[in-house]
Design a protein around this motif. Sequence first.
Motif, PDB file in Angstrom:
ATOM      1  N   PRO A  61     -19.301  14.252 -16.591  1.00 52.14           N
ATOM      2  CA  PRO A  61     -19.978  15.430 -16.788  1.00 52.14           C
ATOM      3  C   PRO A  61     -21.424  15.147 -15.984  1.00 52.14           C
ATOM      4  N   ASP A  62     -21.971  16.202 -15.591  1.00 52.36           N
ATOM      5  CA  ASP A  62     -23.292  16.061 -14.950  1.00 52.36           C
ATOM      6  C   ASP A  62     -24.487  15.462 -15.431  1.00 52.36           C
ATOM      7  N   TRP A  63     -24.337  15.563 -16.896  1.00 51.96           N
ATOM      8  CA  TRP A  63     -25.576  14.989 -17.526  1.00 51.96           C
ATOM      9  C   TRP A  63     -25.505  13.507 -17.848  1.00 51.96           C
ATOM     10  N   VAL A  64     -24.505  12.823 -17.356  1.00 54.39           N
ATOM     11  CA  VAL A  64     -24.406  11.292 -17.720  1.00 54.39           C
ATOM     12  C   VAL A  64     -25.095  10.900 -16.462  1.00 54.39           C
ATOM     13  N   VAL A  65     -25.987   9.852 -17.249  1.00 51.32           N
ATOM     14  CA  VAL A  65     -27.016   9.008 -16.369  1.00 51.32           C
ATOM     15  C   VAL A  65     -26.585   7.751 -15.862  1.00 51.32           C
ATOM     16  N   ASP A  66     -26.996   7.009 -15.050  1.00 48.42           N
ATOM     17  CA  ASP A  66     -26.493   6.014 -14.343  1.00 48.42           C
ATOM     18  C   ASP A  66     -27.115   4.745 -15.377  1.00 48.42           C
ATOM     19  N   ARG A  67     -26.124   3.878 -15.709  1.00 49.24           N
ATOM     20  CA  ARG A  67     -26.205   2.646 -16.483  1.00 49.24           C
ATOM     21  C   ARG A  67     -25.973   1.462 -15.881  1.00 49.24           C
ATOM     22  N   ALA A  68     -26.575   0.418 -16.210  1.00 50.20           N
ATOM     23  CA  ALA A  68     -26.400  -0.632 -15.518  1.00 50.20           C
ATOM     24  C   ALA A  68     -24.784  -1.300 -15.990  1.00 50.20           C
ATOM     25  N   GLU A  69     -24.497  -0.994 -17.253  1.00 52.75           N
ATOM     26  CA  GLU A  69     -23.546  -1.448 -17.957  1.00 52.75           C
ATOM     27  C   GLU A  69     -22.241  -0.925 -17.023  1.00 52.75           C
ATOM     28  N   VAL A 218     -19.045  -6.711 -22.498  1.00 53.94           N
ATOM     29  CA  VAL A 218     -19.951  -5.897 -21.996  1.00 53.94           C
ATOM     30  C   VAL A 218     -20.762  -4.889 -23.236  1.00 53.94           C
ATOM     31  N   THR A 219     -21.873  -5.207 -23.659  1.00 57.31           N
ATOM     32  CA  THR A 219     -22.391  -4.555 -24.903  1.00 57.31           C
ATOM     33  C   THR A 219     -23.165  -3.233 -24.347  1.00 57.31           C
ATOM     34  N   VAL A 220     -22.979  -2.283 -24.984  1.00 64.73           N
ATOM     35  CA  VAL A 220     -23.608  -0.769 -24.784  1.00 64.73           C
ATOM     36  C   VAL A 220     -24.427  -0.460 -26.115  1.00 64.73           C
ATOM     37  N   ASP A 221     -25.810  -0.806 -25.697  1.00 63.74           N
ATOM     38  CA  ASP A 221     -26.620  -0.573 -26.803  1.00 63.74           C
ATOM     39  C   ASP A 221     -27.522   0.925 -26.598  1.00 63.74           C
ATOM     40  N   ARG A 222     -28.405   1.019 -27.377  1.00 63.38           N
ATOM     41  CA  ARG A 222     -29.266   2.374 -27.180  1.00 63.38           C
ATOM     42  C   ARG A 222     -29.761   2.273 -25.657  1.00 63.38           C
ATOM     43  N   MET A 223     -30.129   3.756 -25.465  1.00 65.09           N
ATOM     44  CA  MET A 223     -30.501   3.843 -23.967  1.00 65.09           C
ATOM     45  C   MET A 223     -31.892   3.398 -23.538  1.00 65.09           C
ATOM     46  N   SER A 224     -32.227   3.104 -22.360  1.00 62.59           N
ATOM     47  CA  SER A 224     -33.720   3.020 -22.190  1.00 62.59           C
ATOM     48  C   SER A 224     -34.485   4.023 -22.377  1.00 62.59           C
ATOM     49  N   PRO A 225     -36.014   4.013 -22.262  1.00 64.48           N
ATOM     50  CA  PRO A 225     -36.580   5.161 -22.724  1.00 64.48           C
ATOM     51  C   PRO A 225     -36.438   6.202 -21.472  1.00 64.48           C
ATOM     52  N   GLN A 226     -36.317   5.688 -20.294  1.00 64.94           N
ATOM     53  CA  GLN A 226     -36.012   6.747 -19.049  1.00 64.94           C
ATOM     54  C   GLN A 226     -34.685   7.263 -19.078  1.00 64.94           C
ATOM     55  N   GLN A 227     -33.758   6.587 -19.586  1.00 68.27           N
ATOM     56  CA  GLN A 227     -32.391   7.215 -19.666  1.00 68.27           C
ATOM     57  C   GLN A 227     -32.313   8.138 -20.816  1.00 68.27           C
ATOM     58  N   ALA A 228     -32.909   7.998 -21.800  1.00 74.42           N
ATOM     59  CA  ALA A 228     -33.107   8.860 -22.931  1.00 74.42           C
ATOM     60  C   ALA A 228     -33.394  10.163 -22.606  1.00 74.42           C
ATOM     61  N   LEU A 229     -34.997   9.900 -21.941  1.00 78.02           N
ATOM     62  CA  LEU A 229     -35.566  11.286 -21.633  1.00 78.02           C
ATOM     63  C   LEU A 229     -34.748  12.011 -20.592  1.00 78.02           C
ATOM     64  N   ALA A 230     -33.973  11.439 -19.674  1.00 79.81           N
ATOM     65  CA  ALA A 230     -33.043  12.122 -18.745  1.00 79.81           C
ATOM     66  C   ALA A 230     -32.117  13.024 -19.511  1.00 79.81           C
ATOM     67  N   VAL A 231     -31.469  12.291 -20.427  1.00 76.77           N
ATOM     68  CA  VAL A 231     -30.279  13.176 -21.221  1.00 76.77           C
ATOM     69  C   VAL A 231     -31.056  14.182 -21.888  1.00 76.77           C
ATOM     70  N   LEU A 232     -31.886  14.092 -22.623  1.00 74.21           N
ATOM     71  CA  LEU A 232     -32.433  14.963 -23.549  1.00 74.21           C
ATOM     72  C   LEU A 232     -33.243  16.147 -22.724  1.00 74.21           C
ATOM     73  N   THR A 233     -33.566  15.910 -21.723  1.00 73.55           N
ATOM     74  CA  THR A 233     -34.228  16.909 -20.922  1.00 73.55           C
ATOM     75  C   THR A 233     -33.321  17.535 -19.893  1.00 73.55           C
ATOM     76  N   HIS A 234     -32.066  17.208 -20.024  1.00 69.24           N
ATOM     77  CA  HIS A 234     -31.309  17.585 -18.643  1.00 69.24           C
ATOM     78  C   HIS A 234     -31.073  19.203 -18.696  1.00 69.24           C
ATOM     79  N   GLY A 235     -31.569  19.909 -17.720  1.00 68.73           N
ATOM     80  CA  GLY A 235     -31.526  21.214 -17.451  1.00 68.73           C
ATOM     81  C   GLY A 235     -32.721  21.840 -18.349  1.00 68.73           C
ATOM     82  N   LEU A 236     -33.649  21.351 -18.792  1.00 63.73           N
ATOM     83  CA  LEU A 236     -34.741  21.740 -19.658  1.00 63.73           C
ATOM     84  C   LEU A 236     -36.029  21.479 -18.904  1.00 63.73           C
ATOM     85  N   ASP A 237     -36.935  22.191 -19.284  1.00 57.66           N
ATOM     86  CA  ASP A 237     -38.372  21.837 -18.905  1.00 57.66           C
ATOM     87  C   ASP A 237     -39.063  21.639 -20.273  1.00 57.66           C
ATOM     88  N   LEU A 238     -39.407  20.464 -20.636  1.00 56.97           N
ATOM     89  CA  LEU A 238     -40.187  20.238 -21.934  1.00 56.97           C
ATOM     90  C   LEU A 238     -41.539  19.616 -21.640  1.00 56.97           C
TER      91      LEU A 238
END
Length: 382
Positions: A61-69, A218-238
């Motif tokens: 999906p296009d909303w998936v952000v890059d993650r180091a994991e 490989v542990t997948v934890d909560r997103m970083s603040p920057q990753q979280a913002l990218a997912v939350l605001t995908h396609g939106l201007d907030l």
Amino acid sequence: MAAVVWLGAMAVRDGWGEADPVASVLGATAGIAALIAALRTSSTSHASDAGLPLSAAPAVPDWVVDRAEVREVVAAVCRRRGGGAVGITTGLHGAGGFGKTILANVVCADPKVRRHFRGRVYVVTIGREVRGRSAIAAKVAEVTRYLTGDAREIGQDPDLAGQHLAGLLAQQPRMLLVLDDVWEAEQLAPFLQGASRTCVRLVTTRNPGVLPPGSRPVTVDRMSPQQALAVLTHGLDLPESVSRALVEATGRWALLLRMANQRLAAQAATGADPAAAAYQLLARLRAQGPTGADDPDAPLDLNDPKRRNAAVRASIQAATTLLPPDGARRFAELGIFAEDEAIPVPLVLRLWQATGHLGEARARALCKQMADLSLLSLDTAV
């Protein structure tokens, strides 16, 4: 039209009880995860020079952000030789929805992985409901039939079934076998047998204790603040202020971030002001307790099962308010299906026809609306 729906079965079925399964059954960011295929695999075309089918790369999906994991897992599976295992686990015990399955799909689509395994990448979903020796043996037999075409009856002993599968895989070229949503070590054991020179296993699980000795976790934890913002605001201007407040209210939990994004996008599509909708959602989440009444500005504590449950409950209830009349009731009815079991969409349509007198067109439209709100996901390729 074939489709796959990911259902929040236990979350609705248990009536938002006190126990943790409300949060723990939500596995994968795309929505509330109960995969509708007993054996989930990519679309395939058969190779002319080998018995194994070649898998198509899954769509990301296009909303998936890059993650180091992702990079870590890609390096690990390409470095493993033969029967080694790589495990993707969650950072918090009992909490689903951190994106393990999505991350595994991104790994499967990675060009380096596709080249390394020459397109022989296969995904099998295990799930909580595969319990007991006979059920596990049946799952192994199902995988064996798909991968090799061998339909011989091996009986109800998972060890023997695993040995049979390993013997067949040992004759095949190098491959990656993804074992998704593993809950118990006994579910995994048959798939780890043999084929030490040809098969790398990638395991997703919420319980790192199921991984075999020598595996690469490989542990997948909560997103970083920057990753979280990218997912939350995908396609939106907030506005930044409400965006950051929502990130804290969701605990940077991929599942809740995606649900919040889809809810706001659905409202914006009808002409609503995204910023106003975001403030309303923030107020609703805080009022229903995901961040705690003592300090509404405090980030969500995902280590607290009650807080996690409250966050999931508030997020789902916020989304269902945007469904048409009786839409929330139809969604709740999906809870009758067992978690992680194969549920074809026509069966869902029959259920809704019986309970709500919905015709096929209305029922499919409702499925689409639920998918747009991340309450479920549709896969028309299956």
